[in-house]
Write a protein that holds these residues in place. Structure first.
Motif, PDB file in Angstrom:
ATOM      1  N   GLY A  46       0.068   6.290  -7.225  1.00  0.00           N
ATOM      2  CA  GLY A  46       0.106   5.226  -6.196  1.00  0.00           C
ATOM      3  C   GLY A  46       0.219   5.766  -4.652  1.00  0.00           C
ATOM      4  O   GLY A  46       1.259   6.353  -4.464  1.00  0.00           O
ATOM      5  N   VAL A  47      -0.409   5.049  -3.992  1.00  0.00           N
ATOM      6  CA  VAL A  47      -0.352   5.291  -2.590  1.00  0.00           C
ATOM      7  C   VAL A  47       0.564   4.310  -1.637  1.00  0.00           C
ATOM      8  O   VAL A  47       0.973   4.647  -0.534  1.00  0.00           O
ATOM      9  CB  VAL A  47      -1.915   5.531  -1.887  1.00  0.00           C
ATOM     10  CG1 VAL A  47      -2.550   6.614  -2.436  1.00  0.00           C
ATOM     11  CG2 VAL A  47      -2.330   4.202  -1.583  1.00  0.00           C
ATOM     12  N   HIS A  48       0.995   3.397  -2.538  1.00  0.00           N
ATOM     13  CA  HIS A  48       2.003   2.528  -2.156  1.00  0.00           C
ATOM     14  C   HIS A  48       2.671   1.894  -3.294  1.00  0.00           C
ATOM     15  O   HIS A  48       2.105   1.791  -4.334  1.00  0.00           O
ATOM     16  CB  HIS A  48       1.622   1.295  -0.914  1.00  0.00           C
ATOM     17  CG  HIS A  48       0.117   0.557  -1.610  1.00  0.00           C
ATOM     18  ND1 HIS A  48       0.659  -0.287  -2.476  1.00  0.00           N
ATOM     19  CD2 HIS A  48      -1.051   1.048  -1.685  1.00  0.00           C
ATOM     20  CE1 HIS A  48      -0.567  -1.004  -3.011  1.00  0.00           C
ATOM     21  NE2 HIS A  48      -1.667  -0.306  -2.355  1.00  0.00           N
ATOM     22  N   GLY A  49       3.878   1.170  -3.016  1.00  0.00           N
ATOM     23  CA  GLY A  49       4.538   0.639  -4.065  1.00  0.00           C
ATOM     24  C   GLY A  49       3.842  -0.731  -4.449  1.00  0.00           C
ATOM     25  O   GLY A  49       2.939  -1.373  -3.832  1.00  0.00           O
ATOM     26  N   GLY A  50       3.588  -0.911  -5.949  1.00  0.00           N
ATOM     27  CA  GLY A  50       3.177  -2.071  -6.339  1.00  0.00           C
ATOM     28  C   GLY A  50       1.480  -1.962  -6.418  1.00  0.00           C
ATOM     29  O   GLY A  50       0.530  -2.928  -6.533  1.00  0.00           O
ATOM     30  N   ALA A  51       0.963  -0.646  -6.444  1.00  0.00           N
ATOM     31  CA  ALA A  51      -0.195  -0.598  -6.428  1.00  0.00           C
ATOM     32  C   ALA A  51      -1.179  -0.686  -7.663  1.00  0.00           C
ATOM     33  O   ALA A  51      -1.969  -1.117  -8.062  1.00  0.00           O
ATOM     34  CB  ALA A  51      -0.788   1.030  -6.045  1.00  0.00           C
ATOM     35  N   ALA A  57      -2.001   3.128 -16.307  1.00  0.00           N
ATOM     36  CA  ALA A  57      -1.665   4.140 -17.150  1.00  0.00           C
ATOM     37  C   ALA A  57      -1.593   3.455 -18.658  1.00  0.00           C
ATOM     38  O   ALA A  57      -1.952   4.211 -19.509  1.00  0.00           O
ATOM     39  CB  ALA A  57      -0.439   4.817 -16.806  1.00  0.00           C
ATOM     40  N   THR A  58      -1.081   2.006 -18.690  1.00  0.00           N
ATOM     41  CA  THR A  58      -0.853   1.575 -19.876  1.00  0.00           C
ATOM     42  C   THR A  58      -2.171   1.263 -20.534  1.00  0.00           C
ATOM     43  O   THR A  58      -2.459   1.445 -21.671  1.00  0.00           O
ATOM     44  CB  THR A  58      -0.138   0.219 -19.626  1.00  0.00           C
ATOM     45  OG1 THR A  58       1.384   0.708 -19.202  1.00  0.00           O
ATOM     46  CG2 THR A  58       0.277  -0.431 -20.960  1.00  0.00           C
ATOM     47  N   VAL A  59      -3.122   0.729 -19.641  1.00  0.00           N
ATOM     48  CA  VAL A  59      -4.531   0.224 -20.073  1.00  0.00           C
ATOM     49  C   VAL A  59      -5.457   1.529 -20.479  1.00  0.00           C
ATOM     50  O   VAL A  59      -6.082   1.642 -21.448  1.00  0.00           O
ATOM     51  CB  VAL A  59      -5.143  -0.712 -19.023  1.00  0.00           C
ATOM     52  CG1 VAL A  59      -6.259  -0.919 -19.412  1.00  0.00           C
ATOM     53  CG2 VAL A  59      -4.322  -1.913 -18.953  1.00  0.00           C
ATOM     54  N   TYR A  60      -5.490   2.380 -19.706  1.00  0.00           N
ATOM     55  CA  TYR A  60      -6.463   3.490 -19.423  1.00  0.00           C
ATOM     56  C   TYR A  60      -5.913   4.811 -19.868  1.00  0.00           C
ATOM     57  O   TYR A  60      -6.438   5.738 -20.049  1.00  0.00           O
ATOM     58  CB  TYR A  60      -7.013   3.652 -18.140  1.00  0.00           C
ATOM     59  CG  TYR A  60      -7.904   2.443 -17.690  1.00  0.00           C
ATOM     60  CD1 TYR A  60      -9.230   2.389 -18.111  1.00  0.00           C
ATOM     61  CD2 TYR A  60      -7.270   1.382 -16.844  1.00  0.00           C
ATOM     62  CE1 TYR A  60      -9.960   1.193 -17.964  1.00  0.00           C
ATOM     63  CE2 TYR A  60      -8.159   0.480 -16.191  1.00  0.00           C
ATOM     64  CZ  TYR A  60      -9.449   0.364 -16.689  1.00  0.00           C
ATOM     65  OH  TYR A  60     -10.203  -0.739 -16.541  1.00  0.00           O
ATOM     66  N   GLY A  61      -4.539   5.009 -20.244  1.00  0.00           N
ATOM     67  CA  GLY A  61      -3.971   6.403 -20.508  1.00  0.00           C
ATOM     68  C   GLY A  61      -3.717   7.181 -19.364  1.00  0.00           C
ATOM     69  O   GLY A  61      -4.000   6.648 -18.324  1.00  0.00           O
ATOM     70  N   GLY A  62      -3.332   8.483 -19.498  1.00  0.00           N
ATOM     71  CA  GLY A  62      -3.185   9.134 -18.366  1.00  0.00           C
ATOM     72  C   GLY A  62      -1.757   9.230 -18.150  1.00  0.00           C
ATOM     73  O   GLY A  62      -0.868   8.498 -18.764  1.00  0.00           O
ATOM     74  N   HIS A  63      -1.329  10.161 -17.078  1.00  0.00           N
ATOM     75  CA  HIS A  63       0.014  10.010 -16.765  1.00  0.00           C
ATOM     76  C   HIS A  63       0.371   9.406 -15.510  1.00  0.00           C
ATOM     77  O   HIS A  63      -0.125   9.296 -14.267  1.00  0.00           O
ATOM     78  CB  HIS A  63       0.284  11.853 -16.362  1.00  0.00           C
ATOM     79  CG  HIS A  63       1.854  11.955 -16.011  1.00  0.00           C
ATOM     80  ND1 HIS A  63       2.780  11.804 -17.035  1.00  0.00           N
ATOM     81  CD2 HIS A  63       2.277  12.235 -14.635  1.00  0.00           C
ATOM     82  CE1 HIS A  63       3.822  12.279 -16.250  1.00  0.00           C
ATOM     83  NE2 HIS A  63       3.495  12.350 -14.977  1.00  0.00           N
ATOM     84  N   ASP A  64       1.530   8.837 -15.501  1.00  0.00           N
ATOM     85  CA  ASP A  64       1.958   7.937 -14.530  1.00  0.00           C
ATOM     86  C   ASP A  64       2.917   8.610 -13.685  1.00  0.00           C
ATOM     87  O   ASP A  64       4.014   8.743 -14.005  1.00  0.00           O
ATOM     88  CB  ASP A  64       2.612   6.434 -15.318  1.00  0.00           C
ATOM     89  CG  ASP A  64       3.171   5.591 -14.223  1.00  0.00           C
ATOM     90  OD1 ASP A  64       3.403   5.787 -12.961  1.00  0.00           O
ATOM     91  OD2 ASP A  64       3.525   4.556 -14.715  1.00  0.00           O
ATOM     92  N   CYS A  65       2.375   8.795 -12.423  1.00  0.00           N
ATOM     93  CA  CYS A  65       2.972   9.564 -11.274  1.00  0.00           C
ATOM     94  C   CYS A  65       3.817   8.590 -10.436  1.00  0.00           C
ATOM     95  O   CYS A  65       4.741   9.012  -9.574  1.00  0.00           O
ATOM     96  CB  CYS A  65       2.246  10.379 -10.696  1.00  0.00           C
ATOM     97  SG  CYS A  65       1.627  11.914 -11.655  1.00  0.00           S
ATOM     98  N   GLY A  66       3.648   7.429 -10.723  1.00  0.00           N
ATOM     99  CA  GLY A  66       4.172   6.496  -9.720  1.00  0.00           C
ATOM    100  C   GLY A  66       3.690   6.785  -8.231  1.00  0.00           C
ATOM    101  O   GLY A  66       2.607   6.766  -8.201  1.00  0.00           O
ATOM    102  N   ARG A  67       4.476   6.684  -7.385  1.00  0.00           N
ATOM    103  CA  ARG A  67       4.051   7.402  -5.868  1.00  0.00           C
ATOM    104  C   ARG A  67       4.705   8.638  -5.453  1.00  0.00           C
ATOM    105  O   ARG A  67       4.253   9.296  -4.439  1.00  0.00           O
ATOM    106  CB  ARG A  67       5.101   6.406  -5.010  1.00  0.00           C
ATOM    107  CG  ARG A  67       4.504   4.929  -5.093  1.00  0.00           C
ATOM    108  CD  ARG A  67       5.498   4.083  -4.058  1.00  0.00           C
ATOM    109  NE  ARG A  67       4.906   4.599  -2.735  1.00  0.00           N
ATOM    110  CZ  ARG A  67       5.584   4.284  -1.404  1.00  0.00           C
ATOM    111  NH1 ARG A  67       6.770   3.453  -1.628  1.00  0.00           N
ATOM    112  NH2 ARG A  67       5.151   4.706  -0.550  1.00  0.00           N
ATOM    113  N   ALA A  68       4.755   9.513  -6.540  1.00  0.00           N
ATOM    114  CA  ALA A  68       4.952  11.097  -6.510  1.00  0.00           C
ATOM    115  C   ALA A  68       3.632  11.816  -7.016  1.00  0.00           C
ATOM    116  O   ALA A  68       2.905  11.405  -7.609  1.00  0.00           O
ATOM    117  CB  ALA A  68       6.013  11.461  -7.074  1.00  0.00           C
TER     118      ALA A  68
END
Length: 173
Positions: A46-51, A57-68
Motif C-alpha cells: 500500500g502506498v498510503h493507509g487504507g489503500a 490479499a484476502t480476495v486475490y491471495g499474495g503477501h500483505d506487506c501493508g505499507r512496508a
C-alpha cells in the motif's frame, strides 16, 4: 543421357511420422504448464493507509506487506496499491518515482499499480487524468467499488470488472 543416380528398388524407408500417418489433430485445450497451474507469488504494498491491501490479499491471495516494502523472505514481485482519490493517486505517483530513482529496496520487481475505487461511480475528470499519467508509466489494474468489502465481507468471487487482476494474480476463486 547418362545419370550417376542410383535408384534403389524395394521397400522405401519410413519417413517422418507426419508422412506416414498424416496430420495429427491438436487437443482441444493444451495442458497447463506447471508455471501456469501454480499461483504467482507477489507482495501487495500500500502506498498510503487504507489503500485496501489487506482486502486484496484476502480476495486475490499474495503477501500483505501493508505499507512496508517486502522483506527478504517475501515475494519480490510487487503490486503497488492505492485508492483513486487525489491523495491516493499522488501517493502512487510518489511510489513510482521512488522506484525510478532507485530508492526502493534492491531486487524488487514492480509489476503493476492496482487502483481501488474510493467511491462508486466514475472518476471526476481531474482524477481520471492522473490515472492516465500513471497508466503511461506502468500497467494499471482497476478494482471497482465493492459494497460488501466496505462491510468487511471480502468473501466470494472477485468482481467481474477486475478480471484482468484475477488473471494476473492467478486467484480467480
Amino acid at each position: 543421357m547418362g545419370s550417376d543416380m542410383h535408384v534403389e528398388r524395394g521397400r522405401p524407408e519410413p519417413g517422418p511420422e507426419i508422412w506416414v500417418r498424416g496430420p495429427v489433430a491438436l487437443p482441444d485445450e493444451p495442458p497447463l504448464s506447471p508455471a501456469a497451474a501454480t499461483p504467482r507469488r507477489f507482495s501487495w504494498v500500500g502506498v498510503h493507509g487504507g489503500a485496501g491491501v489487506s482486502t486484496l490479499a484476502t480476495v486475490y491471495g499474495g503477501h500483505d506487506c501493508g505499507r512496508a516494502w517486502p522483506g527478504p523472505a517475501d515475494p519480490r514481485s510487487v503490486l503497488l496499491v492505492a485508492r483513486t482519490h487525489a491523495a491516493g493517486l499522488a501517493a502512487a505517483l510518489g511510489a513510482l518515482e521512488a522506484f525510478r530513482r532507485g530508492e526502493a529496496p534492491h531486487g524488487l520487481d514492480l509489476d503493476a499499480v492496482v487502483l481501488v475505487a474510493d467511491a462508486p461511480g466514475r472518476l471526476p475528470r481531474p482524477l481520471a487524468e492522473r490515472v492516465k499519467v500513471i497508466e503511461s508509466v506502468i500497467d494499471v489494474y482497476r478494482v471497482p467499488w465493492v459494497p460488501a468489502w466496505r462491510l468487511g465481507e471480502p468473501g466470494g468471487r472477485p468482481p467481474r470488472e477486475a478480471g484482468a487482476l484475477a488473471r494476473l494474480t492467478g486467484h480467480s476463486r
